[in-house]
Design a protein around this motif. Sequence first.
Motif, PDB file in Angstrom:
ATOM      1  N   UNK A  38       0.823  -1.208   0.000  1.00 27.93           N
ATOM      2  CA  UNK A  38       0.000   0.000   0.000  1.00 27.93           C
ATOM      3  C   UNK A  38       0.855   1.254   0.000  1.00 27.93           C
ATOM      4  N   UNK A  39       0.277   2.365  -0.346  1.00 32.18           N
ATOM      5  CA  UNK A  39       0.995   3.634  -0.415  1.00 32.18           C
ATOM      6  C   UNK A  39       0.724   4.503   0.798  1.00 32.18           C
ATOM      7  N   UNK A  40       1.238   5.728   0.745  1.00 29.51           N
ATOM      8  CA  UNK A  40       1.043   6.695   1.822  1.00 29.51           C
ATOM      9  C   UNK A  40       0.422   7.958   1.240  1.00 29.51           C
ATOM     10  N   UNK A  41      -0.003   8.844   2.109  1.00 31.53           N
ATOM     11  CA  UNK A  41      -0.565  10.123   1.657  1.00 31.53           C
ATOM     12  C   UNK A  41       0.491  10.901   0.882  1.00 31.53           C
ATOM     13  N   UNK A  42       1.708  10.931   1.400  1.00 30.40           N
ATOM     14  CA  UNK A  42       2.808  11.647   0.741  1.00 30.40           C
ATOM     15  C   UNK A  42       3.047  11.079  -0.673  1.00 30.40           C
ATOM     16  N   UNK A  43       3.108   9.756  -0.773  1.00 30.15           N
ATOM     17  CA  UNK A  43       3.317   9.080  -2.063  1.00 30.15           C
ATOM     18  C   UNK A  43       2.197   9.433  -3.030  1.00 30.15           C
ATOM     19  N   UNK A  44       0.980   9.337  -2.547  1.00 29.37           N
ATOM     20  CA  UNK A  44      -0.187   9.627  -3.376  1.00 29.37           C
ATOM     21  C   UNK A  44      -0.204  11.070  -3.845  1.00 29.37           C
ATOM     22  N   UNK A  45       0.150  12.001  -2.970  1.00 25.66           N
ATOM     23  CA  UNK A  45       0.158  13.422  -3.319  1.00 25.66           C
ATOM     24  C   UNK A  45       1.196  13.712  -4.401  1.00 25.66           C
ATOM     25  N   UNK A  46       2.394  13.175  -4.246  1.00 28.23           N
ATOM     26  CA  UNK A  46       3.449  13.401  -5.248  1.00 28.23           C
ATOM     27  C   UNK A  46       3.036  12.805  -6.594  1.00 28.23           C
ATOM     28  N   UNK A  47       2.514  11.589  -6.588  1.00 26.42           N
ATOM     29  CA  UNK A  47       2.044  10.973  -7.842  1.00 26.42           C
ATOM     30  C   UNK A  47       0.943  11.828  -8.477  1.00 26.42           C
ATOM     31  N   UNK A  48       0.009  12.273  -7.651  1.00 26.89           N
ATOM     32  CA  UNK A  48      -1.080  13.109  -8.158  1.00 26.89           C
ATOM     33  C   UNK A  48      -0.588  14.411  -8.752  1.00 26.89           C
ATOM     34  N   UNK A  49       0.428  15.008  -8.130  1.00 25.23           N
ATOM     35  CA  UNK A  49       0.988  16.255  -8.665  1.00 25.23           C
ATOM     36  C   UNK A  49       1.633  16.028 -10.036  1.00 25.23           C
ATOM     37  N   UNK A  50       2.383  14.954 -10.166  1.00 22.34           N
ATOM     38  CA  UNK A  50       2.981  14.645 -11.473  1.00 22.34           C
ATOM     39  C   UNK A  50       1.888  14.423 -12.514  1.00 22.34           C
ATOM     40  N   UNK A  51       0.870  13.643 -12.137  1.00 22.96           N
ATOM     41  CA  UNK A  51      -0.229  13.371 -13.055  1.00 22.96           C
ATOM     42  C   UNK A  51      -0.920  14.662 -13.498  1.00 22.96           C
ATOM     43  N   UNK A  52      -1.232  15.528 -12.530  1.00 24.53           N
ATOM     44  CA  UNK A  52      -1.962  16.768 -12.836  1.00 24.53           C
ATOM     45  C   UNK A  52      -1.146  17.669 -13.769  1.00 24.53           C
ATOM     46  N   UNK A  53       0.132  17.834 -13.466  1.00 26.06           N
ATOM     47  CA  UNK A  53       0.976  18.699 -14.311  1.00 26.06           C
ATOM     48  C   UNK A  53       1.123  18.120 -15.710  1.00 26.06           C
ATOM     49  N   UNK A  54       1.338  16.821 -15.800  1.00 27.45           N
ATOM     50  CA  UNK A  54       1.484  16.186 -17.115  1.00 27.45           C
ATOM     51  C   UNK A  54       0.176  16.216 -17.892  1.00 27.45           C
ATOM     52  N   UNK A  55      -0.931  15.952 -17.217  1.00 27.11           N
ATOM     53  CA  UNK A  55      -2.233  15.958 -17.907  1.00 27.11           C
ATOM     54  C   UNK A  55      -2.541  17.341 -18.479  1.00 27.11           C
ATOM     55  N   UNK A  56      -2.318  18.374 -17.692  1.00 28.73           N
ATOM     56  CA  UNK A  56      -2.566  19.738 -18.175  1.00 28.73           C
ATOM     57  C   UNK A  56      -1.644  20.068 -19.350  1.00 28.73           C
ATOM     58  N   UNK A  57      -0.390  19.667 -19.247  1.00 27.10           N
ATOM     59  CA  UNK A  57       0.586  19.954 -20.297  1.00 27.10           C
ATOM     60  C   UNK A  57       0.273  19.198 -21.602  1.00 27.10           C
ATOM     61  N   UNK A  58      -0.249  17.987 -21.486  1.00 36.56           N
ATOM     62  CA  UNK A  58      -0.470  17.141 -22.663  1.00 36.56           C
ATOM     63  C   UNK A  58      -1.876  17.271 -23.245  1.00 36.56           C
ATOM     64  N   UNK A  59      -2.709  18.100 -22.636  1.00 33.79           N
ATOM     65  CA  UNK A  59      -4.086  18.263 -23.122  1.00 33.79           C
ATOM     66  C   UNK A  59      -4.087  18.670 -24.594  1.00 33.79           C
ATOM     67  N   UNK A  60      -4.868  17.947 -25.378  1.00 30.80           N
ATOM     68  CA  UNK A  60      -4.975  18.232 -26.802  1.00 30.80           C
ATOM     69  C   UNK A  60      -3.860  17.622 -27.646  1.00 30.80           C
ATOM     70  N   UNK A  61      -2.943  16.937 -27.009  1.00 34.56           N
ATOM     71  CA  UNK A  61      -1.837  16.275 -27.726  1.00 34.56           C
ATOM     72  C   UNK A  61      -2.111  14.772 -27.790  1.00 34.56           C
ATOM     73  N   UNK A  62      -1.415  14.055 -28.667  1.00 32.31           N
ATOM     74  CA  UNK A  62      -1.686  12.618 -28.803  1.00 32.31           C
ATOM     75  C   UNK A  62      -1.204  11.769 -27.624  1.00 32.31           C
ATOM     76  N   UNK A  63      -0.383  12.313 -26.758  1.00 33.89           N
ATOM     77  CA  UNK A  63       0.112  11.556 -25.607  1.00 33.89           C
ATOM     78  C   UNK A  63      -0.932  11.529 -24.501  1.00 33.89           C
ATOM     79  N   UNK A  64      -0.938  10.422 -23.727  1.00 32.13           N
ATOM     80  CA  UNK A  64      -1.853  10.297 -22.591  1.00 32.13           C
ATOM     81  C   UNK A  64      -1.050   9.928 -21.360  1.00 32.13           C
ATOM     82  N   UNK A  65      -1.490  10.453 -20.215  1.00 30.71           N
ATOM     83  CA  UNK A  65      -0.825  10.168 -18.952  1.00 30.71           C
ATOM     84  C   UNK A  65      -1.712   9.231 -18.123  1.00 30.71           C
ATOM     85  N   UNK A  66      -1.062   8.269 -17.482  1.00 32.74           N
ATOM     86  CA  UNK A  66      -1.763   7.263 -16.685  1.00 32.74           C
ATOM     87  C   UNK A  66      -1.172   7.254 -15.283  1.00 32.74           C
ATOM     88  N   UNK A  67      -2.026   6.975 -14.305  1.00 40.63           N
ATOM     89  CA  UNK A  67      -1.577   6.931 -12.913  1.00 40.63           C
ATOM     90  C   UNK A  67      -2.033   5.621 -12.280  1.00 40.63           C
TER      91      UNK A  67
END
Length: 192
Positions: A38-67
């Motif tokens: 299992x993970x931790x809150x800290x782990x989950x938050x860091x993963x979520x931050x990477x996901x959010x930044x990548x998703x916003x950056x890749x919006x409208x592009x052919x790449x997709x981000x998965x978490x």
Amino acid sequence: MGIPPCQPIVSVQDYLEGELVSEIRHEYVDGQVFAMAGGSVRHNTICGNFFAELRAHLKGKPCKVFIADVKARILAFQQETFYYPDVMVGCDERDTHEQYRRFPKLIIEVLSESTERLDRREKFERYITIPTLEEYVLVEQQRPWVTIHRRRCEWKGETVEGLTTVLELESVGLSLPLAAFYENVSPSVGES
């Protein structure tokens, strides 16, 4: 002492079907199935931050981000392996399976005490055999410290540390200070 019993070999099809109904995630290495910690809150938050930044950056592009819930399928060392990367970016139109990606461009693992050795060794060795992978990123939880391995640098690690230092994810053209990825992480993470 007796000889420990052999574990049965699980087929890829049985593994994938099992993951659809399992309440916990498992990784698969050459017919063997391993439950994930299992993970931790800290782990989950860091993963979520990477996901959010990548998703916003890749919006409208052919790449997709998965978490977390999409697997990377790797065929290496005459073995078939499925891992659940913390964050993964795929841009290859050959990737059409609903449960996994075979051709990711970027993989990010957030380290923990229980997974660090696996992420730095076994997963590293297998991930870098993926022909489309350009970057493998290892992220520390306890301090703003990231190691990035790039294909163009023959997979040698480069360290980025400190909240104001910029992390450049060349594979997807994203540059942001580490503070963006450590946002809302407990106050014990400070400037290094």
